[in-house]
Write a protein that holds these residues in place. Sequence first.
Motif: not given
Length: 586
Positions: A31-35, A39-44
């Motif tokens: 779950s933490l990895s998916a989150f 988050l990284l894709l959202y930021f990019h």
Amino acid sequence: MRRRPAASVPFEQMDKGTGKNQQNRLCLLASLSAFFWILLLYFHFVVLGGNTVDESVKLEALSLNTESKTPTLVTDARLTNTPSKTTPLIDASLKNTPSSSSSQKTETFPFMRALRTIENKSDPCGGKYIYAHDLPPRFNEDMLKECRSLSLWTNMCKFTSNAGLGPPLENVEGVFSNTGWYATNQFAVDVIFSNRMKQYECLTNDSSIAAAIFVPFYAGFDIARYLWGYNISTRDAASLDLVDWLMKRPEWGIMGGRDHFLVAGRITWDFRRLTDEESDWGNKLLFLPAAKNMSMLVVESSPWNANDFGIPYPTYFHPAKDDDVFTWQERMRNLERKWLFSFAGAPRPDNPKSIRGQIIDQCKKSKVGKLLECDFGESKCHSPSSIMQMFQSSLFCLQPQGDSYTRRSAFDSMLAGCIPVFFHPGSAYTQYTWHLPKNYTTFSVFIPEDDIRKRNVSIEEVLSKIPPEQVKIMREKVISLIPGLIYADPRSELETLKDAFDVAVQAVIDKVTRLRRNLIEGRTEYDNFVEENSWKYELLDEGQRKVGAHEWDPFFSKPKDGNSDSGGSSAEAAKNSWKNEQRDQS
């Protein structure tokens, strides 16, 4: 109070729950990895993707001119988006639209990145970058390989040696310095200028940040090959070929060539053939529609056209370092000058408007005048040492018109610290406005031609009336101008001084920058511009936008029948200039 020991879990109970706990931990880590990845894709894509900063202002690659001694690193710090305090970056046609729309319209100008470099004061090249076209060698270097064909009467091979400076001059009579003196041909500016450009510290391979674009076409050498005995197709071929090549380049589309400049070490009339008659003189380079957008630097410009600009003839002095110039200037200050005035030249008996005959007569009759008469055959006029020695011995040097308005001799005399005396404003004042002060009285004397031609005014009397203290001030002004009138050795680099090349390049940059800002503001530089009055606009002070009647108007009545005060037909002037070159070589 006795502390209760921590509860212990029997080993057998821990063993029973191990499988279940491992599954929980794996789920938590997944779950933490998916989150994290969400988050990284959202930021990019959302944060960075919505950034309005112009991506073209990101870090540039290293722009290194292989000819330059110092590499130039172009980074986003140099290309700041901060608008100038003095120059609005909004198109005038959009002043009433919302600011966001105006900003978007501003970005449509393809030269905005170049203008932004000016704003970064930490960049020594900000607003000074030059992009040089990499022309096919047929437009320049191939001509040097065929140097014997560059002149009908002169073997130009020796004059194109030493980066265009010609063979070194020996200082046998002590007239020159021990170094930096060459037998430079007066028409060698093409190659000298191009070689100086190779040492220009702000060359760039990125044309989008260039303040101006240089075209290293040897226009003067090109036309020199074909002026005598060739048809107009041959004379025009390289010019048409060049324009065709340039117009296919992406750099041309930025401003339609109005940010391009080239150099020709000849007078403008060699490039202004008025008709397609085979008997007409020169080629039509400067009349080609595309060429009218470019700026052409010539040793003599037209007073009636807006696309050419005068730059100095080359002298014999080409210093390699600042100290060479300082030493020469100090020497010129301390010379004893025994002649009040001098003249080096030949009469023009075929030109009824020439005042040279009367000037020669006055020199011969004067006890304080010195004459170096030039004519066919052997003559001290062809000796750089004899010419410079006479100029160094004179307070004033007479510079009447030659076959055309200008003479190389004017620059040789000023190099010698001799105050020039001009008889036509087209010989210097309207020609070299980039290199000479607009207030001509600070460095020269002006005696109108008609004062000599019609009123027989005594040159000796006019010059004798100038107070000695004023002469000293004028001479000091002339000596102070020397750095900007000479071309430094292209194989080296001056430290602090600006030579004729530097002055010309900066003037072109200023011209293009003004044009770009005017385009953004939706305005023109002058009100009701009339090209035939081009010479007047060059004399305006900064901020002035209109020209009117001028005291020099009679000197520039445009020749329509060859009988005006302008000195006759421009084509005839060019032909006579070539005849004079033939005489000099005989």
